[in-house]
Structures are given as structure tokens and as C-alpha cells.
Design an enzyme around this catalytic site. Sequence first.
Site, PDB file in Angstrom:
ATOM      1  N   GLU A  92       2.660   2.699   5.138  1.00  0.00           N
ATOM      2  CA  GLU A  92       1.691   1.914   4.357  1.00  0.00           C
ATOM      3  C   GLU A  92       0.814   1.011   5.234  1.00  0.00           C
ATOM      4  OE1 GLU A  92       3.869   1.351   0.105  1.00  0.00           O
ATOM      5  OE2 GLU A  92       4.707   0.162   1.716  1.00  0.00           O
TER       6      GLU A  92
HETATM    7  C1  ACM Z   1       8.139   2.784   1.782  1.00  0.00           C
HETATM    8  O1  ACM Z   1       8.653   2.868   0.664  1.00  0.00           O
HETATM    9  N1  ACM Z   1       7.002   2.149   1.954  1.00  0.00           N
HETATM   10  C2  ACM Z   1       8.774   3.367   2.949  1.00  0.00           C
END
Ligand code: ACM
Length: 521
Positions: free
Chosen positions: A333
Site C-alpha cells: 500500500e
Molecule cells: C495489507 O493488508 N496491507 C498487507
Amino acid sequence: MRLSRAVLTAVVVSLAAVAMPASATAAPAAPERGVTDVVPAPVSAKADPKSDFRLTPFTVIAADRGAGQVADYLRGLLRPATGYPLPVVPHAVGLPAISLRLGHDARIGTEGYELKVARDGVTLTANTADGLFEGVQSLRQLLPSAIEAKRVQHRTWTVAGGTILDYPRFADRGAMLDVARHFFKPDQVKLYIDQIAQYKVNTLHLHLADDQGWRIEIKSWPKLATVGGLTAVDGDPGGYYTQAQYKDIVAYAASRHITVIPEIDMPGHTNAAQSTYAELNCDGKAVPVRTDTEVGYSSLCISSPITYKFVEDVVRELAAITPGPFLHIGGDEAHSTPPADYLAFEQKVQPIVAKYGKRVTGWHEIAKSNPPASAVPQYWDFGGDNASVAAAAARGSKILMSPANYAYLDMKYDPSTPLGQDWAALIEVRNGYDWDPASLVTGVGENQVAGVEAPLWTETIRTSDDIEYMAFPRLPGIAEIGWSPRATHNWDAYRTRLAKQSPRWTAQGINFYRSPQVDWR
Ligand code: ACM
């Protein structure tokens, strides 16, 4: 024809005499436990009720050289409820014994074992102490669930008879605890270690840093912990592990044959570090502290040499206190890091991990950076096509499977679950069990799968009771997917075996979710 009252009575009585024993044998009480009830399901198990073994005050634990640690652990499991002395000795010399033997059996590998329960003794054989430890987890399930009680129970202790030959499908069976969103004290981590070890989980991934808090002492950047560790989600109290406390957790995990994988998430999920040290920001100004649960807004300064000094200091210190082979560098992310910067960052940071003698693991986004074959991308998406993950697998990387819609323990069971989130899925016990890591991602088959891991993110999780409620009963299902042969996979059989685990959890004080999908004891 009219029957006299006397004749009628005689008929009823004789019918009853015939019917009584028949009805008594027609519905025998299902045995509480047996070698075929073990979770995770063994490779092969043959029950033999005629060869039950009785534990008595005279039973000894006979341990080969090299088996002493597991023998002491077994003694520690069995003594509180039995009150028996169960001395650990090198040879049983005629006394009834549980024998822990180290041998050379090509069938069972490094974590497999063979368990034979007979009237005159129990013999557990493995090639390594790891294998003996996993065998002990099966052995404890062959005793009544009262064996898990913390105080002496006055009763008989029978180990269910039969034989088990067993070894894991995948080398890695893991759990992750996010100690960044909420902090959990060392004793809480140790409690979870004990709870997961009983299902043959062999890695614990600690998510040690995120936007809301930094949880590990780094001596060269001391304010990371002492300042960046003060906060947690929703303004709750934070905390951090000193390096001594971390080493103690790692040693405790090792005593449960569990390897700790520490994670420092980067280049995103870094707000706690960047609010603590101004020089980690491109404009040289510290960002404000954040304790909300947004994701994707933070990024280390990719062009700054200080960033790589910071990373190297953290990696060097963490590697020095981590005996396991892996450091987890996050990588998920990173929405505020442009793709070219992300590649540049990964290509600088992954060699730093190697420089300090560790292998890279990270969320599957790292697969985009052409990591070395020794790296293990951890897949957390919903399955299907992922070109960079498939390419990493084709280059020789093994992929660790943590699909968010099956394996994330922070997902709610159903809309009424008081804790957790639902962005990936609602995951009832059956959904968490009914998936196959070897057919999840295109191009990643049985031989490209490292194993499975059940992550528990803790935005809504604050206590050990909360951890237990989300992990039980789903964690045993993920552990079984990682350990047991695919051929044993069967929901109806599993739900029956799982139900028999619940008295053990009650005796252990585990706060579990009584899913309506299971007929709990
Ligand atoms: C995640 O759930 N961002 C690894």
C-alpha cells in the site's frame, strides 16, 4: 384376541429386555478423542481402542539426548492437571514411559513424527526436536481435555490408543500479530505463541511499525520507540519492546519451535517514524502524529541519503537480535510513493537486508521489484491473476499465502461480529477453511507455495480476549490448510474434529467465537 393383563406385562417386559441393550449399543457415546480427531489432520492415523495407555503417578518421560527440551516442555504440559511427577529420564528401566526418540526416518522430514500409543507405553519418534515438538502437540490432544486445566484434576488419564505418521504439507505455517495499531505486552505475545503452537504453527510475524506507532527499540534512533511508540489507534496508549524484551519473546517462541519474523513496513506505513524524526521527510519537517486508520498516505523520502542510513541502522540492529532467516520489509500500500521511486527504494533496501545476512520477505507488492529468488513475497490479495507474483514464482521465489478474504483473522465472522473489519470479506469458519493455497494465484502451484500465514491486524483489537475471539476457531483452520495433506480436506469431517477442540480452549481460558456452523461440545 384379547391378552390378559399378565401376558401383556410379560410381553412388554421381554420386549424391553431385548430392546434395552440394543438401544444402549445403537448410540454409543462418540469417544471424546482419538488419533483420527487430531487438528491439524495427520497424514495417516489408525485408532486402536485396545491399546490405550494410562498415565499414572509412576509414568516417566524417557528422552534421548537432544530431546530434553521437548521432554521438559511435555512435562510442563502434563504436570499441572495430573499432579504427577513425570520425571524426565534417559531410560525408562521397566517403568511405564512416554519415550521421545530421535531417529532417521526419510518419510517424515524435519518436522514430521511417528507416534505409537500402546498399553505398555507411548513412543514418539522424529528426526529433529522440531518433529518431536509437533508430535507432542498431537499427543496432548489424545488426552482428555481436562489435561489443559491449570490445577490438579482428580481423574484417570488415558491416552487414546493407535498410531500416527505425520509431516507437514508446507514448510511455513504462520500467524501475524500487528503490535503497531495496538500494542501488546510481551506476556500477551507469549500467550498467543502458546495458543498457536498447539496447532503446529511454526512462525510468528510481528508487524512492529506502522503509521500509528513504532514498537521496537532502535538504539541508533532512540526516539523511534520512546516517542514514536507512545501512540496507537484512536489515541489509545502505545508501548514498545526494548531489544532485551524482543530477544526474550524470540527465545520464548524458539522454546515453542516458532521462528519470529520481524516486520518494519516501508516505504509506506511510516508515519510514526516520520512524525518522530523530521529528517525522514523530504521537506525536513516532521509530519503530524496520526492515530486514525487511513492507509496509503505516508512515504519515506526516496531521494534522501538519510533514508538509507535510517533503513540500514534499523536493519542492522534488527538483524542482530533476530536469529531467524527472514526480515520482513513490508512494501504494501505504498500509494504515496510513485512506482519508479518504489522500485528504486526496493532495489536499494533489499541488498541491505542481504548485507546483514537475512533473507527478504515482504507483502506481495515487492514482487514488482524483481526480488532475488531467495525472497518470499507474501500474497494478501483475493486470488486470481497477479503477473508480478507469478513471475517471481517462475524465477524461483516461494510465495507465502495470506489471502485477505480467507486468511485475515481481523475480518468479521458475520455482520454482527463486535470486533474486526469487513473490507475484504466476512469470514465464517467454513470460508476460512475452504480454500487451497496451491490453486489461489495463477502460476503459483503446490511447489511454489511456501506455506500459509494468518495475519491479525489490530485496528479494532485491544486485548488478549479480542485476539482469541478472532483467532479461535479460524486459526486452527488455516494451520490445518498449511499442515495437512489436501486429501484430508473435508469440511464435514473438520467441523466435527474442530468441535472436539472447544473443551480444550475452555480449559485453557481461550475466549472463542461459538460459530453456528459447528456443533460445539
Ligand atoms: C495489507 O493488508 N496491507 C498487507
